[in-house]
Design a protein around this motif. Sequence first.
Motif, PDB file in Angstrom:
ATOM      1  N   ILE A   5      11.863   8.267  13.850  1.00 38.66           N
ATOM      2  CA  ILE A   5      12.212   8.669  15.314  1.00 38.66           C
ATOM      3  C   ILE A   5      11.792   7.700  16.460  1.00 38.66           C
ATOM      4  N   GLY A  65      14.835   6.009  17.856  1.00 37.08           N
ATOM      5  CA  GLY A  65      15.140   6.950  18.782  1.00 37.08           C
ATOM      6  C   GLY A  65      15.872   6.276  20.007  1.00 37.08           C
ATOM      7  N   ALA A 105      17.847  14.114  12.369  1.00 36.41           N
ATOM      8  CA  ALA A 105      17.041  14.160  13.639  1.00 36.41           C
ATOM      9  C   ALA A 105      17.790  13.608  14.777  1.00 36.41           C
ATOM     10  N   HIS A 158      17.745  13.703  19.337  1.00 32.70           N
ATOM     11  CA  HIS A 158      17.179  14.182  20.625  1.00 32.70           C
ATOM     12  C   HIS A 158      17.998  15.242  21.355  1.00 32.70           C
ATOM     13  N   ARG A 162       8.471  15.548  18.153  1.00 30.08           N
ATOM     14  CA  ARG A 162       9.325  16.680  17.579  1.00 30.08           C
ATOM     15  C   ARG A 162       9.034  17.895  17.884  1.00 30.08           C
TER      16      ARG A 162
END
Length: 392
Positions: free
Chosen positions: A134, A138, A160, A162, A206
């Motif tokens: 991440i 990210g 995963a 956002h 997270r």
Amino acid sequence: MRFKRIIVIVMDSVGAGSAPDAAAFGDTGADTLGHIDGAVSGGLRLPNLRRLGLGEAAHIHAVPTDVVGSYGRMREISAGKDTTSGHWEFMGNPVENPFPVFPEAFPQELMQVFTAKTGYGYLGNEVASGTEIIERLGPEHIRTKLPVVYTSADSVFQIAAHTDVLPLEELYRICEITRREVCVGTYEVGRIIARPFIGTPGHFVRTGDRKDYSRMPKRKMVFSYLKEKGLDVVGIGKIGDIYARIGLTESCHTADNAEDMAMLMKQLAVHRDGEGLIMANFVDFDSMYGHRRDPQGYARCLEDFDRMLGGLLEELQADELLMITADHGNDPTAKGSDHTREEVPLLAYSPGLHESIDLGTRSTYADLGQTIMDNFDAGRLAFGRSFLPELR
């Protein structure tokens, strides 16, 4: 003695030493509790767990303690060392054929199906640590709006995103499609996991809105038998996800160990006039410290849990039985970031019991489930032997 209510706490990954078949899993010498205890000056400070017999169960005896609980160990017969196999075996459904794992990431044909079914491309498709991938991908995820896909040594397909890029509802929808239409047949992994995160580059975190989408079990398990008898069956934390909510009368989402204990105390009070089972998974040991190979953090987490446990013990009544165990190991001193194949502690305590019993080493986790079945006169499982007569 028959108990009105049974409370089961799973200390996720708190193993008690190598299982006899640990070498087959690459885990010779693994010992989660023993190695953490050795890494802490003066040993782990766990007065409540030690009073229940953890020192005897895990062979950490540095602190003399008057033991009031019964104690033992359990061995896993499932062909795995992950959350799903451990929990399913507790309730009478050992995983006899290992779930598929992908040590070199997912094959392209699977990812093509993922894209076709969900309408999304992806970033990653790696074997990776969740926090690391991440942080690394990210910024690109924010720019491209593509979900980050990764796996681990476990049988998991993790997605995963956002929450400002893909709202929770959309992330959950992608995971549901992946469970139903993508990871099927030879690709039917144990769990699809939604991994939402927040923050800015360099400071991603997270959230507690993780959601697991488990495979459907092949056998009827303890929850269903109890529900059919009209008993309460309450799951706290990951329990609902792990068991696909089958047989639960109530499922309570929580974000961390502190919320787990607060919810457990709340549900115990709410259901005091009823009968049945409350089961909670305390995940922080595993997700925050085991996989990240942080023995000092793991030790602090155990000691924090022990303090919270003291409040629960004060609330227990004579017709209630508390059982504490773990689903696998995750030795933070071992190489890599995978779970470890270990025996797990088994602690049993009620104010209505007045003798501490050595329950020995149980041959399957399913002994816990059969004990619950025995207590509520719910019948026999295909696996497991009750230790309720020994407690009497």
